[in-house]
Write a protein that holds these residues in place. Structure first.
Motif, short mmCIF file in Angstrom:
data_model
loop_
_atom_site.label_atom_id
_atom_site.label_comp_id
_atom_site.label_asym_id
_atom_site.label_seq_id
_atom_site.Cartn_x
_atom_site.Cartn_y
_atom_site.Cartn_z
N ALA A 85 0.95 -1.17 -0.14
CA ALA A 85 0.19 0.06 0.05
C ALA A 85 0.96 1.17 -0.02
O ALA A 85 0.66 2.28 -0.55
CB ALA A 85 -0.82 -0.03 1.29
N TRP A 232 -6.77 2.35 5.16
CA TRP A 232 -6.39 1.03 4.72
C TRP A 232 -7.18 -0.28 5.26
O TRP A 232 -7.43 -0.96 4.52
CB TRP A 232 -4.84 0.80 4.99
CG TRP A 232 -4.11 -0.39 4.71
CD1 TRP A 232 -3.66 -0.86 3.44
CD2 TRP A 232 -4.32 -1.61 5.51
NE1 TRP A 232 -3.35 -2.31 3.30
CE2 TRP A 232 -3.64 -2.39 4.70
CE3 TRP A 232 -4.40 -1.86 6.84
CZ2 TRP A 232 -3.36 -3.85 5.30
CZ3 TRP A 232 -4.15 -2.78 7.51
CH2 TRP A 232 -3.65 -4.19 6.63
N ALA A 242 -6.62 -3.76 -0.58
CA ALA A 242 -6.19 -2.78 0.42
C ALA A 242 -5.18 -1.72 -0.35
O ALA A 242 -5.22 -0.71 0.13
CB ALA A 242 -5.48 -3.34 1.55
N THR A 243 -4.71 -2.05 -1.10
CA THR A 243 -3.67 -1.27 -2.15
C THR A 243 -4.13 -0.04 -2.53
O THR A 243 -3.84 1.28 -2.62
CB THR A 243 -2.58 -1.85 -2.86
OG1 THR A 243 -3.38 -2.61 -3.76
CG2 THR A 243 -1.60 -2.94 -2.15
N GLY A 246 -4.04 3.08 -0.68
CA GLY A 246 -2.82 3.69 -0.86
C GLY A 246 -2.84 4.79 -2.17
O GLY A 246 -2.53 6.02 -2.12
#
Length: 465
Positions: A85, A232, A242-243, A246
């Motif tokens: 992330a 996140w 989840a990335t 980011g």
């Protein structure tokens, strides 16, 4: 007289000085991080193929984290979903900067790297699909060979010692940024399983708060870091990779400078976070993901199993053909023309270099074949073989033109008037020519003085004789 409107733009021409300086700073970190990435990958391979392989599996499968929050993850999982992330956060800032201040801000200039990146992803996917269909394999890995790993590509350049001109490096970096964008979209669209709409809703609210605080000018890492971690965690529990959190937060940062600013907030934060991404996050991901058992039989299977053969051919052949073909087509049918100092074989070498798909390819391989541990390991081996082959082929092509590159780079770096600005950027500056004329006159005067001294000593010696 105004320049004619139909003037053709030079593809891979000299970059503006601010872009060149930014690029040089970014690539220093990426190159160093790429070398660490290479070391981490080699360490993982050695660790997984020695009598200590049991400890490798034990370490990367070790779980930690609060189970009540759905975050009791293995170290390998933390590296893939957590540390990457950070990598994608930096990628988001890079993309934002390219869109507002870099190569992608002008649609006419952006079309070439965008077309090259799209073709460089579409052709490998088609190659994989064709091989898998012909061999009766799974089509689930079509996205594995579509990614380019800029850090690993630059590490290869550092290892083989090739001095690429800044324009070629910028093309590779811009290509990788666009490549990352489409890889992110692929992950978000094709590798999102069951959605938890409550968690996703809270994640959207958290991102909105992050954006609002930025717009209000709120400062302090103690505000943004905890909020980023919460966003996140919510994104992870939503079912979306989840990335993506980011990337979203990276895109929210302002990357244009105000008059009283030396650096924009995005540039400042990228400068702080990039070493963490390139020097820690990505190498640790490689350490926990690249450790696959490599035996004679396993390597033979890479070239016989349709899924793995599709990955290798996609990276080595598909990437080179796609990037080169897309670049040529964009230059052929738009108003761009190749820098006369470079040749199309140079573009082919960079296109082959784009076949190094290490980090994101490994991540997509894990997502695509997570339910089949054996096939997932074989696909990882295929990514390693394909990336290594692409590195060797591109390295050989680049070495063939190494002397030409060194001359171009030397011309870019020359600063005879020692004012900190390369002379090539001052060739139309009258003050530069005055400084250079004065410098040459001073040199000529010094040569005359030395000649007169030498002549005087010769006369004295003749008199003594």
């Amino acid at each position: 007289m105004a320049a004619p409107q139909n003037r053709r733009s030079v593809f891979l021409g000299r970059l503006p000085l601010p872009e060149r300086n930014y690029l040089a700073d970014a690539l220093r970190t990426e190159t160093t991080g790429g070398v660490l990435l290479l070391v981490a990958a080699v360490t993982a391979l050695i660790w997984a193929n020695t009598p200590l392989h049991g400890s490798y599996e034990t370490v990367r499968s070790f779980h930690l984290g609060p189970a009540a929050l759905g975050l009791d993850l293995s170290l390998q999982h933390w590296a893939a979903d957590g540390l990457l992330a950070v990598f994608f956060f930096v990628a988001g800032i890079e993309l934002k900067r390219e869109l507002v201040a870099g190569e992608l801000r002008d649609p006419k200039a952006a079309i070439l790297p965008v077309v090259a990146a799209l073709c460089g992803m579409a052709v490998p996917a088609l190659v994989y699909t064709a091989v898998a269909t012909t061999g009766g394999g799974s089509l689930g890995g079509w996205a594995v060979p579509t990614a380019t790993d800029i850090a690993f590509a630059l590490a290869v350049l550092a290892v083989i010692g090739t001095a690429l001109p800044s324009a070629l490096r910028a093309f590779l970096l811009t290509l990788a940024v666009v490549d990352d964008l489409f890889a992110i979209l692929i992950i978000a669209v094709f590798f999102t399983s069951k959605l938890n709409f409550a968690a996703l809703g809270f994640a959207v609210v958290g991102l909105a708060v992050f954006w609002l605080l930025l717009r209000k000018g709120v400062r302090g890492w103690y505000v943004y870091v905890p909020l980023a971690v919460v966003n996140w965690a919510l994104m992870y529990n939503s079912g979306v990779h989840a990335t993506i959190a980011g990337v979203a937060m990276g895109l929210m940062l302002r990357c244009t400078r105000h008059e009283d600013e030396e650096h924009s907030p995005g540039e400042h934060i990228e400068h702080l976070v990039r070493p963490l991404s390139a020097g820690l996050a990505v190498p640790l991901f490689a350490l926990f993901s690249a450790g696959v058992a490599v035996t004679g039989g396993a390597l033979a299977d890479v070239f016989t199993r349709p899924e793995t053969l599709g990955v290798v051919l996609g990276l080595v052949v598909g990437k080179a053909v796609g990037v080169f073909g897309g670049t040529w087509a964009a230059a052929r049918f738009t108003r761009a023309e190749l820098n006369p100092d470079l040749k199309w074989p140079d573009v082919l070498a960079v296109a082959a270099l784009a076949g190094i798909g290490f980090t994101v390819s490994l991540l997509i391989g894990e997502l695509a074949f997570g339910d089949d541990a054996v096939l997932a390991g074989e696909v990882k081996a295929a990514v390693l073989v394909g990336s290594l082959t692409a590195a060797v082929v591109s390295g050989a092509l680049l070495k063939m033109r190494d002397n030409k590159y060194k001359k171009l780079t030397a011309d870019e770096e020359r600063d005879e008037d020692e004012d900190g600005i390369p002379d090539i950027y001052e060739e139309h500056n009258p003050e530069f020519h005055l400084r250079m004329a004065a410098k040459y006159e001073a040199r000529a005067a010094e040569h005359r003085r030395l000649a007169e001294l030498a002549a005087g000593r010769t006369t004295q010696d003749d008199g003594r004789a």
